[in-house]
Scaffold this motif. Structure first.
Motif, PDB file in Angstrom:
ATOM      1  N   ALA A 150     -38.025  33.475  66.068  1.00  0.00           N
ATOM      2  CA  ALA A 150     -37.162  32.326  65.846  1.00  0.00           C
ATOM      3  C   ALA A 150     -35.736  32.650  66.293  1.00  0.00           C
ATOM      4  N   ASP A 151     -35.047  31.631  66.797  1.00  0.00           N
ATOM      5  CA  ASP A 151     -33.661  31.839  67.224  1.00  0.00           C
ATOM      6  C   ASP A 151     -32.681  31.325  66.198  1.00  0.00           C
ATOM      7  N   CYS A 152     -33.164  30.452  65.324  1.00  0.00           N
ATOM      8  CA  CYS A 152     -32.284  29.927  64.287  1.00  0.00           C
ATOM      9  C   CYS A 152     -33.151  29.405  63.162  1.00  0.00           C
ATOM     10  N   CYS A 153     -32.630  29.522  61.948  1.00  0.00           N
ATOM     11  CA  CYS A 153     -33.386  29.013  60.813  1.00  0.00           C
ATOM     12  C   CYS A 153     -32.547  27.967  60.087  1.00  0.00           C
ATOM     13  N   VAL A 154     -33.117  26.789  59.929  1.00  0.00           N
ATOM     14  CA  VAL A 154     -32.415  25.701  59.262  1.00  0.00           C
ATOM     15  C   VAL A 154     -32.910  25.602  57.831  1.00  0.00           C
ATOM     16  N   LEU A 155     -32.004  25.729  56.874  1.00  0.00           N
ATOM     17  CA  LEU A 155     -32.381  25.580  55.472  1.00  0.00           C
ATOM     18  C   LEU A 155     -31.972  24.194  55.021  1.00  0.00           C
ATOM     19  N   VAL A 156     -32.870  23.501  54.362  1.00  0.00           N
ATOM     20  CA  VAL A 156     -32.572  22.142  53.926  1.00  0.00           C
ATOM     21  C   VAL A 156     -32.722  22.042  52.418  1.00  0.00           C
ATOM     22  N   PHE A 157     -31.782  21.351  51.786  1.00  0.00           N
ATOM     23  CA  PHE A 157     -31.986  20.988  50.383  1.00  0.00           C
ATOM     24  C   PHE A 157     -31.617  19.527  50.205  1.00  0.00           C
ATOM     25  N   ASP A 158     -31.967  19.003  49.047  1.00  0.00           N
ATOM     26  CA  ASP A 158     -31.742  17.600  48.755  1.00  0.00           C
ATOM     27  C   ASP A 158     -30.536  17.545  47.806  1.00  0.00           C
ATOM     28  N   VAL A 159     -29.467  16.890  48.212  1.00  0.00           N
ATOM     29  CA  VAL A 159     -28.243  16.936  47.400  1.00  0.00           C
ATOM     30  C   VAL A 159     -28.415  16.273  46.042  1.00  0.00           C
ATOM     31  N   THR A 160     -29.505  15.532  45.856  1.00  0.00           N
ATOM     32  CA  THR A 160     -29.717  14.895  44.552  1.00  0.00           C
ATOM     33  C   THR A 160     -30.674  15.702  43.675  1.00  0.00           C
ATOM     34  N   ALA A 161     -31.207  16.782  44.200  1.00  0.00           N
ATOM     35  CA  ALA A 161     -32.194  17.554  43.423  1.00  0.00           C
ATOM     36  C   ALA A 161     -31.757  19.010  43.312  1.00  0.00           C
ATOM     37  N   PRO A 162     -31.174  19.382  42.171  1.00  0.00           N
ATOM     38  CA  PRO A 162     -30.602  20.716  42.020  1.00  0.00           C
ATOM     39  C   PRO A 162     -31.600  21.850  42.279  1.00  0.00           C
ATOM     40  N   ASN A 163     -32.869  21.627  41.924  1.00  0.00           N
ATOM     41  CA  ASN A 163     -33.838  22.704  42.121  1.00  0.00           C
ATOM     42  C   ASN A 163     -33.995  23.095  43.580  1.00  0.00           C
ATOM     43  N   THR A 164     -33.862  22.110  44.438  1.00  0.00           N
ATOM     44  CA  THR A 164     -34.050  22.408  45.853  1.00  0.00           C
ATOM     45  C   THR A 164     -32.903  23.272  46.365  1.00  0.00           C
ATOM     46  N   PHE A 165     -31.779  23.177  45.685  1.00  0.00           N
ATOM     47  CA  PHE A 165     -30.636  24.020  46.049  1.00  0.00           C
ATOM     48  C   PHE A 165     -30.857  25.441  45.544  1.00  0.00           C
ATOM     49  N   LYS A 166     -31.416  25.531  44.356  1.00  0.00           N
ATOM     50  CA  LYS A 166     -31.652  26.854  43.773  1.00  0.00           C
ATOM     51  C   LYS A 166     -32.647  27.674  44.587  1.00  0.00           C
ATOM     52  N   SER A 167     -33.590  26.984  45.233  1.00  0.00           N
ATOM     53  CA  SER A 167     -34.609  27.737  45.983  1.00  0.00           C
ATOM     54  C   SER A 167     -34.097  28.311  47.293  1.00  0.00           C
ATOM     55  N   LEU A 168     -32.911  27.915  47.688  1.00  0.00           N
ATOM     56  CA  LEU A 168     -32.434  28.324  49.011  1.00  0.00           C
ATOM     57  C   LEU A 168     -32.482  29.841  49.203  1.00  0.00           C
ATOM     58  N   ASP A 169     -32.070  30.550  48.165  1.00  0.00           N
ATOM     59  CA  ASP A 169     -32.069  32.008  48.274  1.00  0.00           C
ATOM     60  C   ASP A 169     -33.447  32.546  48.608  1.00  0.00           C
ATOM     61  N   SER A 170     -34.427  32.004  47.914  1.00  0.00           N
ATOM     62  CA  SER A 170     -35.751  32.571  48.120  1.00  0.00           C
ATOM     63  C   SER A 170     -36.296  32.189  49.499  1.00  0.00           C
ATOM     64  N   TRP A 171     -35.967  31.001  49.978  1.00  0.00           N
ATOM     65  CA  TRP A 171     -36.373  30.640  51.337  1.00  0.00           C
ATOM     66  C   TRP A 171     -35.726  31.573  52.363  1.00  0.00           C
ATOM     67  N   ARG A 172     -34.456  31.842  52.136  1.00  0.00           N
ATOM     68  CA  ARG A 172     -33.739  32.681  53.080  1.00  0.00           C
ATOM     69  C   ARG A 172     -34.310  34.103  53.070  1.00  0.00           C
ATOM     70  N   ASP A 173     -34.515  34.622  51.859  1.00  0.00           N
ATOM     71  CA  ASP A 173     -35.072  35.971  51.755  1.00  0.00           C
ATOM     72  C   ASP A 173     -36.427  36.063  52.433  1.00  0.00           C
ATOM     73  N   GLU A 174     -37.268  35.095  52.090  1.00  0.00           N
ATOM     74  CA  GLU A 174     -38.617  35.107  52.640  1.00  0.00           C
ATOM     75  C   GLU A 174     -38.576  35.080  54.167  1.00  0.00           C
ATOM     76  N   PHE A 175     -37.673  34.257  54.696  1.00  0.00           N
ATOM     77  CA  PHE A 175     -37.575  34.183  56.147  1.00  0.00           C
ATOM     78  C   PHE A 175     -37.168  35.533  56.728  1.00  0.00           C
ATOM     79  N   LEU A 176     -36.167  36.125  56.134  1.00  0.00           N
ATOM     80  CA  LEU A 176     -35.681  37.398  56.672  1.00  0.00           C
ATOM     81  C   LEU A 176     -36.757  38.476  56.609  1.00  0.00           C
ATOM     82  N   ILE A 177     -37.536  38.438  55.552  1.00  0.00           N
ATOM     83  CA  ILE A 177     -38.591  39.445  55.452  1.00  0.00           C
ATOM     84  C   ILE A 177     -39.663  39.210  56.504  1.00  0.00           C
TER      85      ILE A 177
END
Ligand SMILES: Nc1nc2c(ncn2[C@@H]2O[C@H](COP(=O)(O)OP(=O)(O)O)[C@@H](O)[C@H]2O)c(=O)[nH]1
Ligand SMILES: [Mg+2]
Lengths: 1151, 208
Positions: B81-108
């Motif tokens: 991959a050349d770039c990774c786009v992380l998306v969350f929903d500004v009305t749903a706090p949980n989707t923001f909280k998961s960002l870290d785990s998405w990012r980590d998982e991607f990097l791994i």
């Protein structure tokens, strides 16, 4: 059925006599049969109220002059009881007339009956033979295994140690595969835990000829020279599969099934062990269920050779008859010639046909009369050698079935439910949203429908249709829309499950819709993303039905809950089926046809992906290489498998695959997938990257058309797109090319790949655990790996519930947790503080300190912390820990008081008690002050201690929330809360690496506690090689600290209360109240507390640290990093046999 | 000449289920917001040609299933991959909280050569909806803590900011690719060793 004779006082009022003889009475229960007078209704109701469901018929024995009746037989049917009645007359009555004494008659009858029973139940209860028991004991002793590790079987074989085979015995038990050889004075032992096995296969190489190979993460083992290699291998496969399934889902763990055993023990030849027979019976039942698609609760009773009359071609087909609780099944000897599944619920009666000498083929025949509205044919089985037994068995089963039906009907028509239902189950959505008819298509459908009608006329209809290749052909051609539900339900076995659970769906939905759950939220998000192209799902009608089905399923099977892809499958089911039928089809699909597909880690789909990979390698080797390079297999197969092609083809085409799928099982998916790959092979080989390949396949798949579909869905995009191939051709070719794949083969492959996939998942899990824990810095990765290995071993051997490793709401390390018993062992073996006399008490306190959620377990991270803080952390951290675990609430007065050890006598004890009783009395106050502190902390970031607090609040919301809510309404639990809070802050103190600042808040230590602490220090050092320097240092520092404490006395009164820390506040609250509140309340030990006038002795943590850090020998000692790796090796070598040792509870800690 | 060679940029979109990944991709590629699509199962992708600094590049945008249980399965195509786009929903706090785990998982899983400098872009989607649960400031703070990830607030429904966001994504991806190529040319072999050290991002790093 005869029963052990039992006295009945009177032939009581609930029974009506049907027949009598001098010595016997045959009765039936009132309310049973056709008579429906008032009294009989009453009895019927009573029975269902008490839920006793007594057998409706019975035979009593009585002699004319006796008051006592003996119950000697019961029967579920009149037929059955009459048989017993006849038997009595044929075998007993004659003889009875020859007795003169009535008592003798009774004795004789009872004896005779008991003998009959004994014969029938012959050796049902038998235990393992003596020789086997001896071997089993030997096995446990040899390998140091607990008593409940039962041997399943043992075989002579040889183990290849290096290049030399060693002849010995292989022992297979539920959890282990072991080998033992004793040759020329040396013994060879191998002990492999099934759950550690990553590969198991048969091998035939130059090096290891004709052998069985077992691979674990560490090692490879080869065994050969088996006498019965196949039997051994099959058993090994079974055992390893049990272990793996347990790793997937703990609930699937092995439990002995006595009932199953009893069923089969009559027919199955004697095998070495109880467990082996159990496993065999299990395997047979499993195969039986698979063959006939029966519910997972169905257990095989037995089977017998016979012939089946097939009216459609007027033949007698030889094959085998199978009996289980709810079904009679038949399969022809010639594969796929004909098979029959007869649900007992549809059977009216099964009886002998009296032998007609003119017709040989009807010898020893039984006729089964059906009462199903769809299928009124009768089935005639003949040439049944043991016909009498079969008939008796059948009547027994039938009677039970009929009774269950009555019972279920009663339950289903519970008047309470009749109150105004809030929802009505939906009809098949295609009837509500008819698509605009295309004349040509309608004609085809009509033609097809006619073919099916004709088929029904010849072969019967519903579950019990004669299943031949004719029906297979019809199914492959595609089922007409209006018959889909019926055919799917019958062939998938869903109808059988549905029939067994009347009313279940409704009650599930009622509960599920009330519930708040993440599954329900996830479902809600996907409702409109399921089958949006169908008008039914552009309307609330379809959406509501879909919601009900999915939510009901999530509640029905919480281990799956909701998985994306189920929404797509369910919505297609709803198009063709009524709502409840759609639900049961979904159940069957998720639980039988595609096992583990939709669970927390989609294990089943990944397993099948591996199978597709293997099959591609076998059939399309060139393509396989290319796909491997592109990394394609993962990408395509998930959507193909999880939705049975529904989301990658137009659904009207994919639904034909579904037809075959419900008829033939998961193998169809592989056949179709392989065909698709084969057809696109050349183009795929040309693709430059995975994107191109994906595009190619997805366009091809979306172009698969079905000219027999209703087709209104064919919106523009569908027609515009290139039509690639018709679904009928695809399915036909899939069967032509890959029809050789059998369900059995797929099951075997699943077993193999499951092993691999599950072990890979375990590895991933453990990697994640290590990733989280290594950051804490106590241990190196290899050390943690070894430690985790120990914990894993322990968890598996405990046979307790394994927490779900894949629960997304948990941190990975939370799944690996140990109790105190095991912590004690680890602490003693691995920690430098674990050797002395006080070790156990230290372990208990450290355990309490680290157990942050106070559930009595340490998760892996906490464990690593507990061990690390005593063995690898820097000196200051270790000393802080040492200090902390000698403070209340970790070290309580009751612990110190223990009379036998306290040399300084009563004085200290009473002093201590005083201190503590005051402290306890004022707990509430201290909590108030804690609360104030808590409120204040976010606003005062200057205090590092407050910051500490704040962080705790953030990182452990669950703990703190629960505490917060408790504070408000439960006064009595305030002791607990205070404990929790102070533990949390102590834990933070110990774990934090930068020292000075937050130490101000640490409570001071009383003299009693300090003395205990100092004893601990001596104790820890005692285990070290004696060094004079060190002893001097300990003595010096101890004296110094004691003096410092005395000095502290003078300042105590004038202490400034405003010092900003939690602990000071608590202490201050104590001090304050002891001025204001002097009432004499007994403390928790019942000792009256004496008001204190004397001023406290104390030291602070700073003083403690500073004094010790001045003594170099002590600093050296507390800075020494001890290696746990060596200790772990020692521990592993020394088989800890905790099963046999009595384990103490940490409740009473002695110092 | 490098600029004449056809350039393919691989972009991965990650984020919880139903934050709008598929919709964003559709809006960008097809310029429409529709309700006529199924939830993403497995993986799917769309391509689009873009011109950046007079260079025409093909962007291959990979969409994934967002449900937790699929998280570790979509990994096959993270590689390269050349770039990774992380998306969350500004009305749903949980989707923001998961960002870290998405990012980590991607990097791994993607194991990029320089995890610290791998380009991510964060999109806060559904800004057309009320009420907002995650403020722009909070999202920006998170981005700051992750080595200054660019942040965009988008609405796939209204087509708001989508074009700009993807342009930035393309630029970052291109830059990453060029850099990789350069690096590769300079140090032919040795560089492969360097993904051993990765920042240790505990789950508690979120600054809220
Ligand atoms: N109001 C609003 N809804 C959106 C927006 N983007 C997506 N949605 C809706 O959110 C739901 C999930 O979108 P989807 O793209 O399938 O999410 P994905 O699971 O991340 O691919 C759909 O119902 C979309 O219509 C947006 O910008 N604004
Ligand atoms: Mg999507």
């Amino acid at each position: 059925m005869f029963v052990k004779p039992e006295e009945v006082l009177i032939a009581n009022a609930f029974w009506e006599t049907e027949e009598t003889s001098i010595y016997f009475v045959l009765q039936h229960r009132k309310g049973h049969g056709s008579v429906k007078g008032l009294s009989s209704l009453l009895v019927g109701t009573m029975d269902s109220i008490f839920d006793t469901k007594p057998a409706p018929y019975r035979i009593l024995h009585q002699t004319p002059n006796s008051e006592v009746y003996y119950l000697i037989a019961r029967g579920m049917t009149k037929y059955e009881i009459l048989k017993d009645w006849e038997w009595l007359f044929e075998n007993v009555c004659e003889t009875l007339h020859s007795f003169d004494n009535e008592d003798d008659i009774t004795d004789f009858v009872n004896c005779k009956i008991e003998a009959v029973i004994a014969v029938n139940q012959e050796e049902v209860e038998d235990e393992d033979s003596n020789a086997f028991k001896v071997t089993s004991d030997k096995f446990q002793r040899l390998f140091g295994l607990p008593k409940d590790e039962k041997l399943v079987n043992y075989y002579s074989c040889s183990y290849w140690k290096g290049k030399l085979p060693r002849q010995g015995w292989m022992y297979l038990s539920i959890n282990y595969c072991c080998f033992y050889a004793f040759i020329l004075g040396t013994d060879t032992k191998v002990c492999i835990r099934w759950s550690e096995v990553t590969e198991l296969n048969k091998k035939n190489s130059m090096l290891f000829p004709d052998s069985i190979r077992i691979v674990t993460r560490e090692k490879e083992y080869h065994f050969s020279m088996f006498l019965t290699k196949n039997e051994t291998y099959t058993l090994m496969e079974q055992l390893v599969d049990l272990a793996v399934k347990r790793l997937i889902d703990d609930k699937k763990s092995y439990r002995e099934d006595k009932e199953l055993l009893n069923k089969l023990s009559k027919n199955v030849p004697k095998k070495a062990s109880f467990l082996k027979r159990d496993l065999d019976a299990r395997a047979q039942s499993e195969a039986y269920r698979m063959l006939f698609r029966l519910p997972s609760t169905e257990k095989l009773d037995g089977s017998i050779d016979c012939t089946l009359m097939t009216p459609f071609n007027r033949k007698h087909v030889s094959g085998r008859l199978f009996l289980s609780q709810n079904y009679i099944c038949f399969e022809s000897k010639v594969k796929a010639q004909v098979s029959v599944v007869i649900p007992l619920r549809d059977v009216i009666v099964a009886e002998k046909i009296e032998t007609n000498t003119s017709n040989q083929s009807l010898e020893k025949a039984i006729i089964v009369t059906m009462g199903n509205s769809l299928n009124r044919t009768n089935f005639i089985f003949a040439q049944i050698l043991d016909r009498d037994f079969v008939v008796v068995k059948l009547s027994e089963l039938l009677a039970r079935t009929q009774e269950m039906q009555v019972f279920n009907r009663d339950r289903a028509s519970d008047p309470l439910i009749d109150t105004e239902p809030v929802w009505k189950p939906q009809k098949a959505l295609m009837t509500m949203f008819p698509l605009s008819p295309i004349p040509e298509v309608s004609k085809r459908q009509q033609l097809k429908a006619k073919e099916w009608e004709e088929h029904f006329n010849t072969f019967g209809r519903g579950v019990s249709m004669y299943r031949t290749t004719d029906v297979a052909k019809l199914v492959l051609g595609g089922i007409p829309d209006h018959l889909r539900m019926e055919i799917w339900m019958s062939f998938s076995g869903a109808l059988n499950v549905k029939a067994a659970h009347p009313g279940y769906y409704r009650s599930l939905v009622d509960k599920a819709l009330q519930k708040q759950s993440t599954a329900n939220d996830e479902i809600e998000r996907d409702l409109h993303r399921s089958l949006p192209e169908h008008p039914a799902f552009q309307s609330e009608i379809g959406i509501d039905a879909l919601r009900r089905v999915l939510c009901a399923y999530a509640l029905h099977n919480p281990s799956i809950g909701y998985c994306q892809a189920m929404n797509i499958v369910a919505s297609v089911l709803l198009i063709y089926c009524k709502e409840e039928e759609a639900f049961w089809l979904l159940v069957t699909l998720c639980e039988n046809l595609l096992p583990d597909y939709y669970n927390q880690r989609v294990v089943g789909a990944v397993v099948d992906q591996g199978i597709l990979d293997e099959l591609t390698l076998e059939y399309l080797p060139n393509l396989h290489d290319r796909l491997l390079q592109l990394g394609m297999m993962n990408m395509i197969s998930l959507s193909w498998f999880l939705t049975i092609f529904l989301c990658v083809m137009p659904y009207e085409s994919a639904v034909n695959v579904m037809d075959c799928f419900f008829y033939d099982g998961a193998k169809v998916i592989f056949q179709v997938a392989l065909t698709l790959l084969e057809w696109n092979q050349d183009k795929l080989l040309q693709c430059k990257d995975e994107g191109e390949a994906m595009q190619l396949l997805s366009e091809y798949l979306m172009g698969i058309f079905n000219d027999e579909g209703r087709g209104a869905i064919r919106n523009k995009s569908y027609d515009e797109q290139k039509r690639t191939v018709s679904i009928q051709v695809l399915i036909y070719e899939a069967y032509r090319r890959y029809g050789c794949l059998s369900t059995g083969q797929i099951e075997r492959l699943r077993l193999k790949h499951r092993l691999r996939v599950v072990q890979e998942l375990e590895d991933t899990c453990e990697r994640n655990v290590l990733r989280c824990v290594i950051g804490d810095g106590y241990f190196t990765k290899p050390e943690l790996q070894e430690l985790l290995g120990l914990v894993r071993e322990e968890i598996i051997s405990q046979k307790k519930h394994i927490p779900d490793k894949h629960d997304p709401s948990l941190q990975p390390y939370e799944a690996y947790k140990i109790d105190f018993d095991y912590f004690k062992i680890l602490f003693a073996a691995l920690s430098p503080w674990g050797k002395g006399e006080t070790a156990e008490s230290l372990a208990a306190r450290i355990f309490n300190l680290m157990d942050s959620n106070r559930d009595g377990y340490l998760n892996f991270r906490e464990l690593a912390g507990a061990l690390g803080l005593t063995s690898t952390a820097d000196a200051i951290q270790r000393l802080k820990l040492l200090y902390t675990i000698h403070l209340p609430p970790l070290l309580c007065m009751s612990d110190i008081e223990s009379p036998e050890k306290n040399e300084s006598g009563a004085e200290i004890a009473s002093e201590a008690t005083d201190f503590f009783s005051t402290a306890e009395k004022n707990l509430e106050k201290s909590i108030d002050s804690l609360n104030i502190l808590e409120d204040r902390s976010p606003g005062t970031p200057t205090s590092s201690n407050c910051f500490q607090w704040q962080k705790t609040l953030n990182t452990q919301p669950s703990v703190d929330n629960s505490i917060g809510s408790q504070v408000s309404f439960v006064e009595g639990s305030s002791l607990k809360e205070w404990e929790n809070k102070s533990l949390t802050s102590l834990r933070n103190l110990v774990q934090s690496k930068d020292s000075k600042a937050e130490m101000k808040g640490v409570p001071r230590m009383s003299q009693t506690h300090f003395i205990t602490l100092w004893k601990t220090v001596y104790d820890i050092f005692q285990t070290e090689p004696e060094e004079l320097d060190t002893y001097h240092a300990i003595a010096d520092v101890g004296t110094l600290l004691l003096e410092l404490g005395d000095v502290g006395k003078q300042f105590f009164v004038g202490r400034d209360e405003s010092e900003d820390s939690l602990a000071t506040a608590a202490a201050a609250a104590c001090a304050q109240s002891h001025v204001t509140d002097e009432a004499e309340t007994p403390d928790k030990n019942g000792n009256p507390s004496t008001p204190r006038t004397e001023i406290q002795w104390y030291i602070t943590v700073e003083q403690f640290l500073a004094s010790i850090l001045n003594a170099q020998p002590l600093v050296d000692y507390f800075s020494k990093r001890s290696s746990i790796s060596d200790n772990i090796k020692l521990l592993k070598g020394r088989k800890i046999n905790r099963y046999n040792s009595i384990v103490e509870v940490p409740a009473t800690v002695k110092v | 000449m490098a600029s004449n060679k056809k350039v393919l940029l691989k972009v991965i979109i990650l984020g919880d289920s139903s934050v709008g990944k598929t919709s964003l991709m559709n809006q960008y590629v097809n310029r429409k917001f529709s309700n006529q699509y199924k939830a993403t199962i497995g993986a799917d992708f769309l391509t689009k040609e873009v011109t950046i600094d007079d260079r025409t590049v093909t962007m291959q945008i990979w969409d994934t299933a967002g449900q937790e249980r699929f998280q570790s399965l979509g990994v096959a195509f993270y590689r390269g991959a050349d770039c990774c786009v992380l998306v969350f929903d500004v009305t749903a706090p949980n989707t923001f909280k998961s960002l870290d785990s998405w990012r980590d998982e991607f990097l791994i899983q993607a194991a990029p050569r320089e995890p610290d400098n791998f380009p991510f872009v964060l999109l806060g989607n559904k800004v057309d909806l009320e009420p907002r649960a995650i403020s722009a400031k909070r999202a920006q703070q998170w981005c700051q803590s992750k080595n200054s990830i660019p942040y965009f607030e988008t609405s796939a429904k209204e087509g708001l900011n989508v074009e700009q966001a993807f342009l930035a994504i393309a630029k970052n991806a291109l830059a990453q690719q060029n850099q990789t190529v350069d690096l590769y040319n300079e140090f032919p072999d040795q560089i492969k060793l360097s993904n051993a050290q990765r920042p240790n991002n505990g789950a508690d790093a979120c600054g809220c």
